[in-house]
Design a protein around this motif. Structure first.
Motif, PDB file in Angstrom:
ATOM      1  N   PHE A 192       0.800  -1.220   0.000  1.00 37.92           N
ATOM      2  CA  PHE A 192       0.000   0.000   0.000  1.00 37.92           C
ATOM      3  C   PHE A 192       0.837   1.277   0.000  1.00 37.92           C
ATOM      4  O   PHE A 192       0.308   2.354  -0.214  1.00 37.92           O
ATOM      5  N   LEU A 193       2.111   1.158   0.327  1.00 38.22           N
ATOM      6  CA  LEU A 193       2.833   2.344   0.758  1.00 38.22           C
ATOM      7  C   LEU A 193       3.651   3.020  -0.330  1.00 38.22           C
ATOM      8  O   LEU A 193       4.419   3.929  -0.056  1.00 38.22           O
ATOM      9  N   SER A 194       3.480   2.584  -1.558  1.00 39.00           N
ATOM     10  CA  SER A 194       4.272   3.182  -2.629  1.00 39.00           C
ATOM     11  C   SER A 194       3.557   2.975  -3.953  1.00 39.00           C
ATOM     12  O   SER A 194       2.815   2.010  -4.145  1.00 39.00           O
ATOM     13  N   LEU A 195       3.841   3.876  -4.875  1.00 43.03           N
ATOM     14  CA  LEU A 195       3.304   3.737  -6.221  1.00 43.03           C
ATOM     15  C   LEU A 195       3.932   2.562  -6.966  1.00 43.03           C
ATOM     16  O   LEU A 195       3.479   2.163  -8.035  1.00 43.03           O
ATOM     17  N   LEU A 204      -8.204  -0.488  -2.342  1.00 48.67           N
ATOM     18  CA  LEU A 204      -8.187  -0.963  -0.961  1.00 48.67           C
ATOM     19  C   LEU A 204      -9.500  -0.609  -0.286  1.00 48.67           C
ATOM     20  O   LEU A 204     -10.364   0.018  -0.893  1.00 48.67           O
ATOM     21  N   ASP A 205      -9.654  -1.057   0.942  1.00 43.55           N
ATOM     22  CA  ASP A 205     -10.914  -0.792   1.641  1.00 43.55           C
ATOM     23  C   ASP A 205     -10.624  -0.395   3.086  1.00 43.55           C
ATOM     24  O   ASP A 205      -9.478  -0.178   3.480  1.00 43.55           O
ATOM     25  N   GLU A 206     -11.686  -0.305   3.870  1.00 42.23           N
ATOM     26  CA  GLU A 206     -11.540   0.247   5.217  1.00 42.23           C
ATOM     27  C   GLU A 206     -10.681  -0.638   6.119  1.00 42.23           C
ATOM     28  O   GLU A 206     -10.003  -0.141   7.020  1.00 42.23           O
ATOM     29  N   SER A 229      -7.179   0.047   5.337  1.00 43.05           N
ATOM     30  CA  SER A 229      -6.823   1.332   5.959  1.00 43.05           C
ATOM     31  C   SER A 229      -6.440   1.145   7.425  1.00 43.05           C
ATOM     32  O   SER A 229      -5.570   1.847   7.948  1.00 43.05           O
ATOM     33  N   ILE A 264      -2.866   0.353   7.725  1.00 43.36           N
ATOM     34  CA  ILE A 264      -2.014   1.535   7.531  1.00 43.36           C
ATOM     35  C   ILE A 264      -2.037   2.404   8.785  1.00 43.36           C
ATOM     36  O   ILE A 264      -1.015   2.923   9.223  1.00 43.36           O
ATOM     37  N   GLU A 265      -3.201   2.506   9.381  1.00 45.74           N
ATOM     38  CA  GLU A 265      -3.374   3.365  10.554  1.00 45.74           C
ATOM     39  C   GLU A 265      -2.718   2.768  11.804  1.00 45.74           C
ATOM     40  O   GLU A 265      -2.288   3.501  12.688  1.00 45.74           O
ATOM     41  N   PRO A 269       0.251   0.521  12.538  1.00 46.95           N
ATOM     42  CA  PRO A 269       1.437  -0.258  12.146  1.00 46.95           C
ATOM     43  C   PRO A 269       1.769  -1.356  13.145  1.00 46.95           C
ATOM     44  O   PRO A 269       2.464  -2.320  12.799  1.00 46.95           O
TER      45      PRO A 269
END
Lengths: 100, 746
Positions: free
Chosen positions: B395-398, B410-412, B415, B418-419, B421
């Motif tokens: 998720f953390l890079s293009l 992605l979905d909740e 998320s 990501i929120e 760690p």
């Protein structure tokens, strides 16, 4: 070295017709350029309803913050791909694509 | 808004057995729980409607909840002992290899308690310098510092408390590393008119932060100041070590001249597969590692003459600690479910809900132990699920979009990862210091093990379950966890074993069980792509903890560092099974050839499809193209695909009955096939890239059917299961269920 050329509208048209699948070498180079990881925020899609509805969002690379939603909602992933392509084109070209 | 996370203590449970659930509320104090049987994924309007089947259970309904923190970060600890709090002068020493010296204060070794400000600590200070701290309570703290440390270089560090002089002394000696880094030894001193107080337990790579307010990783305590990097040969002795004594402290093996002063000497090269750290000093003050820092790491004295730690353990005396290691969230259980006798085998989940936010905790109900209730077994890919758990990096890079060829979706729940760690990492990630993640555990809340979200692994495998349900639901569910433990006995009762869509990770015991099963007439339906690819090692004592060493070739998110290709859990050489002479083609006829994630394609029948040996497979299947439809990017051939290769073990009598074509530019040849970069490596130009629908007979009357594509399962339900791929696959299942042996072709 491949460089962005805002006169290559043929590549934009090719992408609009075929966002996924086989691409010409120059379109593939352009997409690799547009997708180069960097420090700037990038776009993702948040699923609202599986297979039916998605919201465009932005993320900061390496961030611990969840994606930030925009007000752009899509019911078709092709339309979402095209929208993101247009945004990236505009950033590289300094101007909007001259067609929808 | 209240949200909720949860996990369970076991993934495989038989009737009569109990699975416990641990729950944390994020912003609330209540949630509801419901046990469900999962029969399909939540896959949108083109798929079978998502309809989990409620299961009556006493645990269903509302529950009180609370927040439970996750104590992430590894360290090692030795229980408090009077000898570890010397009354007079003392010296502690260790070889240290910091990997993020500039990240802020980090503990290396000592009894320091941050709450009471007592004890002693060798540490890195907020300016990235080696520091020695002693304390006798708030207001009585002394610190000495030396030069800033460089990243990823070995130092010998020694710190003394001189009771007679009332001083602390710190020595920092860079170790030679075959380079020309201009570092010089450094020394610092500071007055200390008091002796250190008792402190807490002696810890490495973290210090005590007093009693834990929530879940504790060890001894009811919280720990902080986590260190990133390696520690090797830590030692503690009485007295102030002069230069000669410090030289002795730095030697390996332990020098007998230290006998009179030595208090403890922990040898991390011993008991590497375990969670024990062994003190070879006179008091045997053994300790344990917590949250699984990486062992079997090159030490300060690694010579390169031996790359197998089992043959030169003394050169592997380092433990690599990370502030984001996590093996167990250590949450208190909240509710439990005892599987009723007679409950059918299947895929189940607890759904916990707070304020409309659902979190899923799947588990598998196997048939009663020692029994089978069907001829058909679906083998859930629990090893692969474990290895992928909480794959944060994607998720953390293009970069993800670059190789996948699509805007990331992605979905909740994604998320949430990501929120938070502290949910930890997958073996597809790198630690915060850039080193690869070798271990994964399921004892924590899991973002990507659920029937919703991205169709990958567990969620995608539910398409296979969906198909089996459509056929009447006559199947058992077994797991790779049990396959590793029970071997052939788990497979033997079944006429047919079906894999998941991506059974990528296998232990030796698992591969041996498959082979033995097939040699005894078993039938294997390999229902996916990129299977049997990486070798793994299971933790010797903890269920659900797996190690991956990404050695040599392979498509991989990181690669092992020099000399670190052997698993710490087993001592086995890691990496691709292909590099271990057990390429997937030997077992399944096909092996990983390419991946792409923008668009899936179809298979075209080959001349082999007309072979009488597979006439039964094509009954009612007349089409030239197979699977030119599907819920997963429009086709059955894609995502990760496999091809036959006689060089790697495809049996000569294997029939490729259909072969995919028309893959996109994102489908690149796997790295292990590109020894010399040549540019002609994508599917648009490289003819080697295709998925091979393959069949062959085995010597004991058994057979193998391989789809060679992860996306295959996503086409089974297309058009209400009215399609050629459904018919072909069902034909295979029905024939494989038949007791009639498959004769080997002459």
């Amino acid at each position: 070295m491949f460089q962005f050329d805002k006169t290559r509208l043929d590549l934009a048209r090719e992408f609009r017709a075929t966002p996924w699948g086989e691409h010409s070498p120059d379109l593939q180079y352009l997409l690799s350029l547009m997708r180069r990881p960097g420090p700037e925020p990038y776009h993702v899609l948040i699923t609202d309803r599986p297979g039916e509805r998605w919201t465009l969002a932005t993320m900061q690379p390496g961030s611990k913050s969840p994606p930030r939603r925009t007000n752009m909602v899509f019911t078709d992933l092709r339309a979402a791909e095209w929208h993101v392509f247009r945004l990236r084109w505009a950033r590289l070209a300094g101007e909007e694509l001259p067609f929808e | 808004m209240n949200r909720v996370m949860a996990y369970c203590d076991r993934w495989t449970v038989a009737p009569g057995e109990t699975v416990r659930f641990m729950v944390s509320c994020l912003g609330g104090t209540s949630y509801t729980a419901q046990i469900l049987r999962l029969k399909q994924p939540d896959a949108g309007p083109q798929a079978t409607p998502f309809a989990p089947e409620p299961v009556d259970a006493p645990c269903n309904g509302p529950h009180d909840g609370r927040f439970q923190a996750i104590p992430i970060g590894s360290f090692a600890v030795v229980p408090a002992h009077p000898a570890l709090a010397p009354a007079g002068s003392f010296t502690l020493a260790a070889h240290v290899f910091p990997t993020t010296p500039a990240k802020g204060r980090q503990a290396i070794m000592g009894t320091w308690c941050e709450v009471s400000q007592t004890g002693y600590a060798l540490e890195i200070d907020g300016q990235g310098r080696l520091a020695f701290r002693i304390g006798a309570g708030p207001g009585r703290v002394a610190v000495a510092t030396a030069a800033p440390l460089s990243t990823r270089r070995w130092y010998h560090a020694a710190a003394s408390y001189d009771a007679e002089a009332g001083a602390i002394i710190l020595h920092q000696s860079p170790c030679s590393d075959h380079d020309f880094h201009p570092e010089a030894p450094a020394t610092a001193t500071a007055p200390a008119g008091f002796a250190p107080g008792a402190g807490g337990p002696l810890a490495f790579a973290a210090h005590s932060a007093g009693p834990a307010a929530g879940p504790s990783p060890w001894g009811g305590l919280a720990f902080a100041g986590h260190f990133n990097g390696r520690i090797d040969s830590p030692r503690l002795c009485a007295g102030v070590a002069d230069a000669a004594a410090r030289a002795l402290l730095a030697t390996d093996p332990l020098n007998a001249a230290l006998a009179a002063s030595l208090i403890a000497a922990w040898d991390f090269s011993r008991d590497i597969p375990t969670e024990t750290i062994t003190d070879i000093g006179p008091r045997r003050l053994h300790g344990s590692i917590v949250n699984l820092p990486t062992r079997a790491m090159r030490g300060h004295n690694w010579t390169g003459r031996e790359t197998n730690w089992t043959r030169a353990p003394r050169e592997y005396g380092a433990i690599h600690f990370h502030d984001d290691d996590l093996v167990d969230a250590c949450w208190a259980p909240d509710f439990a479910f005892t599987v009723p006798e007679g409950q059918r085998s299947g895929v189940y989940a607890a759904r916990v809900t707070a304020d409309g936010f659902d979190f899923w905790v799947p588990f598998f109900v196997r048939p009663p132990r020692g029994a089978a209730t069907s001829k058909v077994a679906f083998l859930a890919s629990t090893a692969t699920y474990t290895v992928y758990l909480n794959n944060r990096g994607r998720f953390l890079s293009l970069l993800t979009e670059r190789y996948q060829g699509r805007v990331m979706v992605l979905d909740e729940i994604d998320s949430l990862l990501i929120e938070f760690p502290e949910m930890g990492l997958s073996t597809y990630d790198r630690h915060s210091d850039g080193s690869g993640v070798s271990y994964s555990s399921r004892h924590r809340p899991l973002q990507n093990f659920r029937p919703t979200g991205r169709h990958w692994n567990f969620n995608l495998d539910l398409f296979i379950v969906d198909w089996l349900e459509k056929l009447g639901g006559d199947y058992d569910v077994i797991t790779e966890e049990d396959l590793h433990t029970e071997g052939l006995a788990l497979l033997e009762p079944y006429s047919v074993v079906l894999t998941g869509s991506h059974p990528e990770y296998d232990s030796l015991a698992m591969l041996d069980a498959f082979e033995a099963y097939l040699r005894r007439g078993g039938r294997l339906m390999y229902m996916g792509g990129n299977g049997f690819y990486w070798r793994i090692a299971h933790h010797p004592a903890r269920e659900g903890v797996i190690e991956v060493r990404r050695a040599e070739g392979g498509v991989r998110a990181w690669d092992t560092e020099p000399g670190e290709a052997f698993h710490s859990f087993t001592g086995e050489y890691g990496g691709l099974w292909r590099r271990n002479a057990r390429a997937p083609q030997r077992l399944a006829g096909v092996g990983f050839i390419s991946q792409g994630f923008d668009h899936c394609s179809y298979y075209r029948r080959t001349v082999d499809a007309a072979d009488p040996r597979v006439a039964w497979m094509f009954a009612g299947v007349e089409d030239e193209l197979i699977g030119d439809f599907g819920i997963l990017q429009g086709g059955a051939a894609g995502l990760e695909i496999d091809a036959v290769d006689p060089r790697l073990g495809t049996p000569p009598h294997a029939l490729v009955v259909a072969r995919s074509e028309n893959h996109s530019n994102t489908y690149e040849l796997v790295a292990e096939e590109v020894l010399i970069p040549h540019g002609a490596t994508d599917a648009v130009i490289n003819p080697d890239i295709h998925a091979d629908l393959t069949f062959f007979e085995t010597p004991g009357g058994g057979a193998v059917f391989s789809t060679g594509s992860i996306a295959y399962a996503g086409s089974l339900a297309w058009n209400g299961f009215d399609n050629n791929l459904f018919r072909l696959t069902t034909n295979v299942l029905e024939r494989f269920k038949s007791p009639m042996p498959f004769p080997l072709p002459k």
